[in-house]
Design an enzyme around this catalytic site. Structure first.
Site, PDB file in Angstrom:
ATOM      1  N   SER A  54      53.742  32.272  35.362  1.00 11.50           N
ATOM      2  CA  SER A  54      52.530  32.381  35.261  1.00 11.50           C
ATOM      3  C   SER A  54      51.653  33.990  36.231  1.00 11.50           C
ATOM      4  O   SER A  54      52.126  34.456  35.875  1.00 11.50           O
ATOM      5  CB  SER A  54      52.694  31.256  36.875  1.00 11.50           C
ATOM      6  OG  SER A  54      52.761  32.596  37.900  1.00 11.50           O
ATOM      7  N   HIS A  55      50.393  33.737  35.512  1.00 12.54           N
ATOM      8  CA  HIS A  55      50.083  35.390  35.668  1.00 12.54           C
ATOM      9  C   HIS A  55      49.983  35.894  36.876  1.00 12.54           C
ATOM     10  O   HIS A  55      51.040  36.636  36.899  1.00 12.54           O
ATOM     11  CB  HIS A  55      48.599  34.917  35.878  1.00 12.54           C
ATOM     12  CG  HIS A  55      47.604  35.811  35.753  1.00 12.54           C
ATOM     13  ND1 HIS A  55      47.474  37.034  35.066  1.00 12.54           N
ATOM     14  CD2 HIS A  55      46.788  36.940  36.502  1.00 12.54           C
ATOM     15  CE1 HIS A  55      46.881  37.948  35.374  1.00 12.54           C
ATOM     16  NE2 HIS A  55      46.575  38.567  36.061  1.00 12.54           N
ATOM     17  N   MET A  56      50.581  35.074  38.246  1.00 16.37           N
ATOM     18  CA  MET A  56      50.446  36.274  38.997  1.00 16.37           C
ATOM     19  C   MET A  56      51.805  36.240  39.903  1.00 16.37           C
ATOM     20  O   MET A  56      52.186  37.228  40.059  1.00 16.37           O
ATOM     21  CB  MET A  56      50.076  35.402  40.263  1.00 16.37           C
ATOM     22  CG  MET A  56      48.782  35.450  40.417  1.00 16.37           C
ATOM     23  SD  MET A  56      47.679  37.125  40.543  1.00 16.37           S
ATOM     24  CE  MET A  56      48.191  37.247  42.298  1.00 16.37           C
TER      25      MET A  56
END
Length: 258
Positions: A214-216
């Protein structure tokens, strides 16, 4: 482009910490062999070029989208200020209301009053909806009536350990009103909308949902930030009631201090 840089230069790349070959360099040939065994093109240079360009393109598209979205939100906030409408009030108003006012399809003698009434109606509906608890995934009709929360295995990022006060942003109406510097921040999703957190010198990050890609998760790895991505609703609920947490990414453990 930042995400693509994780792979780094192919030849002679080493981890800065101990001089050993970086993860991608170690796994590069094995990855090419696995592709070939699956009947896919095994030219690793072409594959790597494709992956880099695809990641850069994806990140740029998200940047353009979020930049325009941020500008639109700023415009709505400014519209509300001019009419005495708070961010909280505006947050409960669908975009169609502003579009109708702009186009003249909803001619109102007092647009602010109409927006407030729409906001109150939607806030009431949201409170009712929030009172209904459902499982993360619905598999059959009976899941609506009775279910057990599944156990989640969080994706721990990094190897650091940090003990700090914590703050649950899902409980904060206005992010600008809370100081999150040097705190462990809890958020529901691991999406790009929370990228601004990395400019606030936070101590650690915990999310309800999200995976290792995921991005985070990727951004936490880039910043060397201890993080637990995708702890699940049950664990998130337990942690969000704490005032201070110990986030031990290396040992994959989160402890409530107080």
């Amino acid at each position: 482009a930042d995400t693509a840089s994780v792979a780094g230069d192919r030849q002679g790349e080493v981890d800065s910490s101990d001089g050993r070959p970086a993860a991608w360099e170690r796994e590069r040939q094995a990855f090419a062999t696995a592709l070939a065994s699956a009947g896919l093109p095994g030219d690793i240079d072409r594959v790597e070029k494709f992956m880099r360009e695809a990641i850069e393109g994806r990140e740029y598209a998200k940047f353009v989208f979020t930049r325009n979205l941020s500008s639109a939100i700023d415009a709505i906030v400014e519209y509300g200020k001019e009419r005495g409408l708070s961010r909280h009030t505006l947050a409960n108003v669908p975009l169609e209301v502003f579009q109708a006012l702009r186009s003249g399809d909803a001619a109102r003698s007092d647009p602010a009053d109409w927006i407030r009434s729409v906001s109150e109606e939607n806030e009431s509906a949201r409170e009712i909806a929030n009172a209904v608890e459902l499982p993360p995934l619905l598999f059959e009709e009976r899941d609506i009536h009775i279910f057990v929360y599944p156990g989640n295995a969080p994706n721990f990022i990094g190897s650091g350990r940090i003990t700090a006060d914590c703050v649950d942003l899902s409980e904060i109406e206005d992010d600008n009103e809370v100081n999150i510097s040097r705190k462990i921040v809890l958020i529901p999703q691991a999406d790009p909308g929370y990228d601004w957190l990395f400019g606030q010198e936070i101590a650690g990050l915990i999310t309800t949902y999200g995976g290792a890609n995921s991005h985070m998760a990727i951004r936490s790895a880039e910043f060397g930030l201890p993080a637990a991505i995708g702890v699940g609703e049950q664990e998130y609920r337990r942690l969000s009631g704490a005032r201070c947490l110990e986030l031990d990414a290396g040992n994959q453990h989160i402890r409530v201090v107080r």
